[in-house]
Design a protein around this motif. Sequence first.
Motif, PDB file in Angstrom:
ATOM      1  N   TYR A 137       0.856  -1.178   0.000  1.00 27.27           N
ATOM      2  CA  TYR A 137       0.000   0.000   0.000  1.00 27.27           C
ATOM      3  C   TYR A 137       0.895   1.231   0.000  1.00 27.27           C
ATOM      4  CZ  TYR A 137      -4.189   2.681   1.519  1.00 27.27           C
ATOM      5  OH  TYR A 137      -5.243   3.549   1.613  1.00 27.27           O
ATOM      6  N   TYR A 138       0.817   2.038  -1.045  1.00 26.76           N
ATOM      7  CA  TYR A 138       1.600   3.276  -1.080  1.00 26.76           C
ATOM      8  C   TYR A 138       0.715   4.464  -0.699  1.00 26.76           C
ATOM      9  CZ  TYR A 138       4.327   7.260  -2.597  1.00 26.76           C
ATOM     10  OH  TYR A 138       4.994   8.465  -2.611  1.00 26.76           O
ATOM     11  N   ILE A 139       1.114   5.162   0.354  1.00 28.64           N
ATOM     12  CA  ILE A 139       0.376   6.345   0.823  1.00 28.64           C
ATOM     13  C   ILE A 139       0.785   7.519  -0.062  1.00 28.64           C
ATOM     14  CG2 ILE A 139       0.062   7.908   2.784  1.00 28.64           C
ATOM     15  CD1 ILE A 139       0.837   5.414   4.564  1.00 28.64           C
ATOM     16  N   SER A 140      -0.189   8.091  -0.763  1.00 28.08           N
ATOM     17  CA  SER A 140       0.111   9.048  -1.837  1.00 28.08           C
ATOM     18  C   SER A 140       0.824  10.315  -1.377  1.00 28.08           C
ATOM     19  CB  SER A 140      -1.188   9.438  -2.530  1.00 28.08           C
ATOM     20  OG  SER A 140      -2.032  10.106  -1.600  1.00 28.08           O
ATOM     21  N   MET A 141       0.548  10.723  -0.135  1.00 27.72           N
ATOM     22  CA  MET A 141       1.065  12.041   0.297  1.00 27.72           C
ATOM     23  C   MET A 141       1.131  12.082   1.816  1.00 27.72           C
ATOM     24  SD  MET A 141      -2.488  14.107  -0.216  1.00 27.72           S
ATOM     25  CE  MET A 141      -4.008  13.364   0.349  1.00 27.72           C
ATOM     26  N   LEU A 142       1.756  13.140   2.334  1.00 33.89           N
ATOM     27  CA  LEU A 142       1.764  13.326   3.782  1.00 33.89           C
ATOM     28  C   LEU A 142       0.387  13.804   4.189  1.00 33.89           C
ATOM     29  CD1 LEU A 142       5.143  15.095   4.593  1.00 33.89           C
ATOM     30  CD2 LEU A 142       4.644  12.700   4.217  1.00 33.89           C
ATOM     31  N   SER A 143      -0.383  12.893   4.764  1.00 39.13           N
ATOM     32  CA  SER A 143      -1.747  13.259   5.118  1.00 39.13           C
ATOM     33  C   SER A 143      -2.351  12.167   5.971  1.00 39.13           C
ATOM     34  CB  SER A 143      -2.578  13.407   3.845  1.00 39.13           C
ATOM     35  OG  SER A 143      -3.941  13.577   4.169  1.00 39.13           O
ATOM     36  N   THR A 144      -3.388  12.524   6.703  1.00 33.44           N
ATOM     37  CA  THR A 144      -4.224  11.491   7.280  1.00 33.44           C
ATOM     38  C   THR A 144      -5.165  11.049   6.165  1.00 33.44           C
ATOM     39  OG1 THR A 144      -5.696  13.239   8.016  1.00 33.44           O
ATOM     40  CG2 THR A 144      -4.193  12.348   9.645  1.00 33.44           C
ATOM     41  N   THR A 145      -5.957  10.022   6.406  1.00 34.75           N
ATOM     42  CA  THR A 145      -6.897   9.593   5.380  1.00 34.75           C
ATOM     43  C   THR A 145      -7.881  10.726   5.105  1.00 34.75           C
ATOM     44  OG1 THR A 145      -8.289   8.676   7.122  1.00 34.75           O
ATOM     45  CG2 THR A 145      -6.794   7.153   6.019  1.00 34.75           C
ATOM     46  N   GLY A 146      -8.283  10.820   3.849  1.00 32.91           N
ATOM     47  CA  GLY A 146      -9.333  11.778   3.524  1.00 32.91           C
ATOM     48  C   GLY A 146      -8.863  13.193   3.295  1.00 32.91           C
ATOM     49  N   GLY A 147      -7.552  13.396   3.306  1.00 33.57           N
ATOM     50  CA  GLY A 147      -7.056  14.740   3.014  1.00 33.57           C
ATOM     51  C   GLY A 147      -7.204  15.046   1.539  1.00 33.57           C
ATOM     52  N   ARG A 148      -7.185  16.330   1.206  1.00 32.60           N
ATOM     53  CA  ARG A 148      -7.240  16.687  -0.217  1.00 32.60           C
ATOM     54  C   ARG A 148      -5.921  16.342  -0.875  1.00 32.60           C
ATOM     55  NH1 ARG A 148      -9.546  22.432  -1.702  1.00 32.60           N
ATOM     56  NH2 ARG A 148      -8.029  21.996  -3.328  1.00 32.60           N
ATOM     57  N   LEU A 149      -6.005  15.871  -2.095  1.00 34.01           N
ATOM     58  CA  LEU A 149      -4.791  15.506  -2.817  1.00 34.01           C
ATOM     59  C   LEU A 149      -3.937  16.759  -3.001  1.00 34.01           C
ATOM     60  CD1 LEU A 149      -3.918  12.747  -3.866  1.00 34.01           C
ATOM     61  CD2 LEU A 149      -4.651  13.416  -6.136  1.00 34.01           C
ATOM     62  N   LYS A 150      -2.855  16.850  -2.201  1.00 31.60           N
ATOM     63  CA  LYS A 150      -2.072  18.086  -2.271  1.00 31.60           C
ATOM     64  C   LYS A 150      -0.796  17.911  -3.098  1.00 31.60           C
ATOM     65  CE  LYS A 150      -0.091  17.239   2.337  1.00 31.60           C
ATOM     66  NZ  LYS A 150       0.112  17.723   3.699  1.00 31.60           N
ATOM     67  N   VAL A 151      -0.633  16.721  -3.667  1.00 33.67           N
ATOM     68  CA  VAL A 151       0.504  16.452  -4.542  1.00 33.67           C
ATOM     69  C   VAL A 151      -0.075  16.136  -5.917  1.00 33.67           C
ATOM     70  CG1 VAL A 151       2.550  15.006  -4.829  1.00 33.67           C
ATOM     71  CG2 VAL A 151       1.638  15.395  -2.553  1.00 33.67           C
ATOM     72  N   SER A 152       0.640  16.516  -6.982  1.00 33.09           N
ATOM     73  CA  SER A 152       0.093  16.258  -8.312  1.00 33.09           C
ATOM     74  C   SER A 152       0.123  14.760  -8.610  1.00 33.09           C
ATOM     75  CB  SER A 152       0.906  17.003  -9.372  1.00 33.09           C
ATOM     76  OG  SER A 152       2.172  16.391  -9.503  1.00 33.09           O
ATOM     77  N   PRO A 153      -0.886  14.265  -9.343  1.00 35.37           N
ATOM     78  CA  PRO A 153      -0.908  12.849  -9.713  1.00 35.37           C
ATOM     79  C   PRO A 153       0.389  12.429 -10.417  1.00 35.37           C
ATOM     80  CG  PRO A 153      -3.003  13.865 -10.250  1.00 35.37           C
ATOM     81  CD  PRO A 153      -2.103  14.973  -9.786  1.00 35.37           C
ATOM     82  N   LYS A 154       0.957  13.355 -11.175  1.00 36.40           N
ATOM     83  CA  LYS A 154       2.201  13.059 -11.887  1.00 36.40           C
ATOM     84  C   LYS A 154       3.307  12.700 -10.887  1.00 36.40           C
ATOM     85  CE  LYS A 154       5.351  15.286 -14.996  1.00 36.40           C
ATOM     86  NZ  LYS A 154       5.771  16.620 -15.418  1.00 36.40           N
ATOM     87  N   LYS A 155       3.399  13.497  -9.849  1.00 33.98           N
ATOM     88  CA  LYS A 155       4.419  13.284  -8.812  1.00 33.98           C
ATOM     89  C   LYS A 155       4.161  11.958  -8.075  1.00 33.98           C
ATOM     90  CE  LYS A 155       7.763  14.405  -6.088  1.00 33.98           C
ATOM     91  NZ  LYS A 155       9.102  14.238  -6.569  1.00 33.98           N
TER      92      LYS A 155
END
Lengths: 408, 266
Positions: free
Chosen positions: B175-193
């Motif tokens: 499981y790769y956690i997309s960004m520094l966030s708790t669950t349900g945070g707004r995607l603050k990193v670009s999908p490309k990144k």
Amino acid sequence: MKIKKGIPLIDQHDKNFMYGGKFGGNFIPETLKKPIDDLTTLFAKLRNDKKFLRERDHYFRSYVGVPTPFIKLEKLSDHLGGAQIYAKVVSEANGGAHKIYNATVHCLIAKRAGKKFIVGDTGAGYAGKMLSMAAKKFGLKCKIFMGAKDIKRQRPNVEAIKKNGATIVPVRTGSQTLVDAVSECMRYWVANNDTTNMCVGSTVGPNIFIKICAWSTAQISRELVKQVKEEFGKIPKKMKLLNCVGGGSSAMGFWNEFMDTDAEFIGIEAGGPKNSKYHAAPLTNGSKIGILHGAAQYVIQDKEGQIGSTESISAGLDYPGISPLHCFLKDTKRARYTSANDEEALKAYQLVSKLENISPSLEPSHAFAEAIKLAPKLKSSDVIIVNSCGDSLKDKDIIKEKLGSYIR
Amino acid sequence: MKSKISLVFEKCKKEKRAALITYTVAGDNTQKNSLKILNTISKHADILELGFPHNTPIADGGQIQESSHRALKNGLKLKNVFQIVKKFKKSSPNKPLIMMGYFNLIYQSGENNFLKNCKASGVDGLIIVDLPYPENVNFAYKCKKKSINFIQLLSPTTPKNRMKKIIKDSHDMIYYISMLSTTGGRLKVSPKKILQNYNKIKRINSKKNIVIGFGITNKTIASLKKADGLVVGSQLCKTITNSIKKRLNTAKVLNKMVYNLKKKII
């Protein structure tokens, strides 16, 4: 399980950061692994860095105001008869409580780490007040997480936090007290650890926070050892060190330098209201080991492992868990733990404030309650020292409501 | 024998699409409803994550906290979670179900007892949020012996050498956690990144099935569809919250949402 002599208690863990193989550790989300590893490495370096130690000592002297007074409570001792009662008046430290040591050290570390933001949790509001003070002093932006219930009952400290320019984030989940503030603060750090350092307000949480906090508050006993030797010529044979315990940071600091001596340690937990099933005394009431806020500890919980509700008149002690270090001290029998209830704490506050020139807040009043119980049973050669680690001013509203009037 | 989780990824790879993984909380808002939700959305979802709620979560955002709170308020116990799993697996034996939660509940059950219950009810995998590597080595090994997948997590803060060790110790899914966030945070990193980071992990071991989670919604899911799998959780929990408020049929509303999510990645 045994305590080793000559090794700081905070370092007596195994490779998994567990004390006595059972308490502590790092039960944390993957996202926090690296920031916690980084902080661990940095702190290991700094505590051996002479320049950093000089810096700490400088700010402890010029900013925190050390040493805090060590006084005999003549009138209280006479009134009770029996043991000689003394107080270490830690509430004389800048800001009015022991939380200033940990806050100052965390800000110094954050500066070294190149971070511009610092966040922290608070219950009684002291940890928040001190962190906001220190953050202002050292030029860091600061956010404080505080339960909505505590915001209401600790108004003076809330005002101080705001005055220091920090943002208060009210936490409205769960019981709206310290336990929820710590959770919310950790969640915030999970999401912002690239720019922000976290200061856990007590000797709880992942191992590194326990270490930094206990290392910081140890200043209290470094001073006290000297003061006791000045007063008695040596460390008295029959000496009891009484300290309230919520998370356990002031007690750790109060006891640390006496670890290898004959001094007896007594920790007093919050027993909650008389005749209530709720309390905040996991050690006294035989709570089981569980995991809370990243560490294994005795914690108030149900059979399934859901964290239990607590209740105490003192917001600073109103926490379901307890430092893994205290669990370790309990199981090795180095310290013993008992509790005082709300009513006993209020009475103790009243008696001490009436007789003496100090006026303890409701947290140390729990420890004074135990001193009042113990002293008459002891001889005049016995010495009791209570850590008066907070000032009653912050509890003015609660005391007025409960006792009808407030004296200081 | 290949695990059901591996088989799902094989199937998705053949169909050249990402696997859709959903997360809902057991007992939200009632035991009956949460089972109904599982049964309904499993038509579109490839793998189902089922949260076993804890009242002091240190990595969950508001939506999942709210779902957990509702379930616990209704008196949900761990044994009920296993009952829900068992009933679900009875009707969908081949659909992988992963339980997700915090370690204290396992600690109180006893690791062996907990795994025995997992096995008996048909749990395929476990995600334990606060049991990172290497603290999880023993427990992960116990899971493996019982043919239960222990799912390791990686995050943007995980250094490369640590990643290598974790991947080496992983089972069929990571499981790769997309960004520094708790669950349900707004995607603050670009999908490309996010995909760049994802590819870095794939390059360490291309055979591993890597799923991406945190911040994925119907708005962002399409941009990440190159991944092996995508997890949607908080948005489902939020949808449950909203449909309860509007007195709608939660299973129906969720079914539609999961259907739409799936459409966006095929």
